[in-house]
Design a protein around this motif. Structure first.
Motif, short mmCIF file in Angstrom:
data_model
loop_
_atom_site.label_atom_id
_atom_site.label_comp_id
_atom_site.label_asym_id
_atom_site.label_seq_id
_atom_site.Cartn_x
_atom_site.Cartn_y
_atom_site.Cartn_z
N LYS A 146 0.91 -1.11 -0.03
CA LYS A 146 -0.05 -0.14 -0.08
C LYS A 146 0.63 0.97 0.34
O LYS A 146 0.62 1.98 -0.28
CB LYS A 146 -1.29 0.11 1.10
N THR A 147 1.99 0.91 1.09
CA THR A 147 2.56 2.78 0.80
C THR A 147 3.78 2.39 -0.03
O THR A 147 3.48 4.06 -0.91
CB THR A 147 3.55 2.28 2.66
N HIS A 148 3.79 1.30 -0.90
CA HIS A 148 5.36 1.73 -2.05
C HIS A 148 3.68 2.52 -3.55
O HIS A 148 4.35 3.49 -3.78
CB HIS A 148 5.27 0.31 -2.30
N ILE A 202 -3.01 9.48 2.77
CA ILE A 202 -3.14 9.69 3.43
C ILE A 202 -2.69 7.62 4.26
O ILE A 202 -3.13 7.30 3.68
CB ILE A 202 -3.34 10.02 4.83
N ASP A 203 -1.87 7.82 4.84
CA ASP A 203 -1.38 6.03 5.01
C ASP A 203 -1.50 5.90 5.86
O ASP A 203 -1.46 6.69 7.46
CB ASP A 203 0.11 5.94 4.78
N ASP A 204 -2.56 4.67 5.97
CA ASP A 204 -2.90 4.13 7.57
C ASP A 204 -3.89 4.66 8.34
O ASP A 204 -4.00 5.11 9.77
CB ASP A 204 -1.42 3.43 8.09
N ILE A 205 -4.71 5.13 7.62
CA ILE A 205 -5.77 5.93 8.01
C ILE A 205 -6.92 4.99 9.14
O ILE A 205 -7.65 6.39 9.92
CB ILE A 205 -7.09 6.53 7.22
N ILE A 301 4.90 -9.35 1.35
CA ILE A 301 5.48 -8.74 0.70
C ILE A 301 7.61 -8.58 1.33
O ILE A 301 8.88 -8.35 1.19
CB ILE A 301 5.14 -8.19 -0.24
N ARG A 302 6.90 -7.76 2.59
CA ARG A 302 7.87 -7.10 3.38
C ARG A 302 8.98 -8.24 3.75
O ARG A 302 10.10 -7.61 3.79
CB ARG A 302 6.84 -6.07 4.10
N GLU A 303 8.02 -8.92 3.82
CA GLU A 303 9.13 -10.24 5.09
C GLU A 303 9.90 -11.10 4.09
O GLU A 303 10.97 -11.80 4.18
CB GLU A 303 7.92 -10.90 5.85
#
Ligand code: ADP
Ligand code: MG
Length: 434
Positions: A146-148, A202-205, A301-303
């Protein structure tokens, strides 16, 4: 290694941190998963320790690069001095104004079944901010991109129009800035800043939940931007309706534009991501090791990326070849750890198929023998229980056009669990393997 950590930490650090504080640090060595960092003087050391070390260490852990930092003041090594001087002069080229991470681009984003819609919607929004979908709401589990995507939207829009006012913030940062502005009687500035953006990300609302005055402020920011046809992009770990303790009027606004989700990547996408990341690192990765990673780090994916980084770091530090055997040794704890993470539909299908002695193809086919049908229903039931996937998503993973089939399966298995020991046994076994 160190550069990667700094790059990945940049969005989490206050603006300018990298230029002012971190560019002057030189990594010296890594021992027992601790990076020894050379800093110029005691003042810088204390500043970094108090303000940034925790964030940097968290990033290190996220990336799988080790567990900590140790700061050391001036070793007097001239070469390092030289290096340090060069780094200090080199200007920060990108992402300073808008807080964007230069690595999070569309070009570095691997598109697969699990993120195709979110990617397409993001691209559309980046191409014509304010015109395509407004707001764009992207939701999905942690580490799925999401952040990406949000940063990629920002970069892309800026590339098309350098004068665009683009802002990326986490909802936590938004909240903190608001609080600070209230404390200092600077709310007018705060408003002016956010309400004049052309593109606000806006991330992680979900972190606005329960924060009423921030929600109030955000409500007005939202309206003002939306009225002015300015683009808003929001992300969350769950769909709007499932964010508890958030005002209805916000939830309904979140649904005005397009709500799209990102699922856990399937096996092929995991392979593609690993291949791309290894290429990006310019590190030759044997195919069987890539397959091993794709199989054993199934969900996030982060892991996946952390595992890849760990493998590269271990190979470099130990001067050992990257083989499946070494990899499994190096990743002992990660592999165990991720098996407890979020569960994908793919994984459930695999385990149920194994447990019932069918193949995944059987489960997703239209075969109707009663045994296959039962196994299929069990798999659907477990998908409902253990994933956040919608009925439609589960249905389509089983090639069912009609998602009521999933609902029906869920009810049927719930019934059977009450008095059918065999079904209960299968469900228990599968759950224990997830
Ligand atoms: P989220 O915000 O959903 O928790 P992130 O956007 O922080 O996840 O992604 C975690 C990591 O995985 C990042 O390093 C990101 O670059 C990487 N990543 C996620 N999705 C993809 C993708 N489709 N292709 C390449 N890298 C990805
Ligand atoms: Mg994120």
């Amino acid at each position: 290694l160190w550069q990667d950590i700094v790059a990945a930490s940049t969005p989490k650090l206050p603006d300018g941190t990298v230029d002012v504080w971190l560019k002057t640090c030189v990594p010296l060595s890594m021992e027992d998963e601790v990076i020894l960092l050379d800093v110029a003087n005691d003042f810088i050391k204390v500043q970094i320790q108090n303000r940034f070390q925790k964030i940097l260490e968290d990033t290190m852990k996220d990336l799988g690069y080790g567990k900590g930092l140790k700061l050391n003041v001036g070793t007097g090594d001239n070469r390092k001095e030289q290096e340090r001087a060069e780094r200090t002069i080199k200007p920060e080229s990108q992402g300073k104004v808008s807080g964007l991470n230069p690595n999070y681009l569309f070009s570095s984003f691997v598109v697969g079944k699990s993120n195709r819609l979110a990617h397409a919607a993001s691209l559309a929004v980046a191409e014509s901010p304010g015109a395509a979908y407004n707001p764009l709401f992207i939701w999905g589990g942690v580490g799925l991109g999401k952040t990406h995507l949000m940063h990629a939207i920002g970069h892309h829009a800026l590339q098309n129009d350098r004068n665009l006012k683009v802002g990326y913030v986490s909802s936590e940062k938004f909240t903190n800035e608001l609080i600070t502005s209230i404390k200092n009687n600077r709310t007018a500035e705060f408003r002016a800043r956010y309400r004049t953006m052309d593109l606000l990300l806006i991330d992680d609302i979900q972190f606005l939940a329960g924060k009423e005055s921030t929600q109030e402020e955000f409500f007005h920011t939202f309206n003002s931007l939306h009225d002015g046809k300015k683009q808003i992009v929001l992300s969350s770990d769950r769909p709007p309706k499932d964010i508890k303790s958030i005002e209805d009027r916000l939830v309904s606004r979140f649904e005005w534009g397009l709500v799209t989700d990102i699922q856990s990547p399937d096996y092929e996408t995991r392979i593609a991501i690993l291949t791309k990341k290894a290429e990006f690192r310019n590190y030759p990765m044997p195919e069987d090791v890539i397959n091993y990673l794709a199989q054993n780090v199934p969900s996030n994916i982060r892991e996946l990326e952390g595992a890849l980084n760990r493998v590269i770091a271990c190979a470099e530090l130990n001067s050992e070849p990257v083989t499946v055997e070494n990899t499994s040794e190096w990743l002992k704890d990660i592999v165990r750890h991720t098996s407890k993470g979020p569960v994908s539909i793919d994984l459930i299908q695999q385990i149920v198929a194994e447990e019932c002695s069918f193949t995944v193809e059987d489960l997703t086919s239209s075969k109707r023998t009663s045994e296959i049908a039962l196994a299929r229903q069990i798999a659907m039931f477990i998908c409902r229980k253990h994933t956040e996937s919608s009925l439609q998503q589960i249905g389509s993973a089983f090639n069912k056009k009609d998602h009521t089939t999933v609902l029906h399966a869920q009810k049927k298995i719930e019934q059977l669990l009450l008095d059918n020991a065999r079904v209960k046994g299968i469900v228990d076994n599968v759950e224990s393997k997830l």
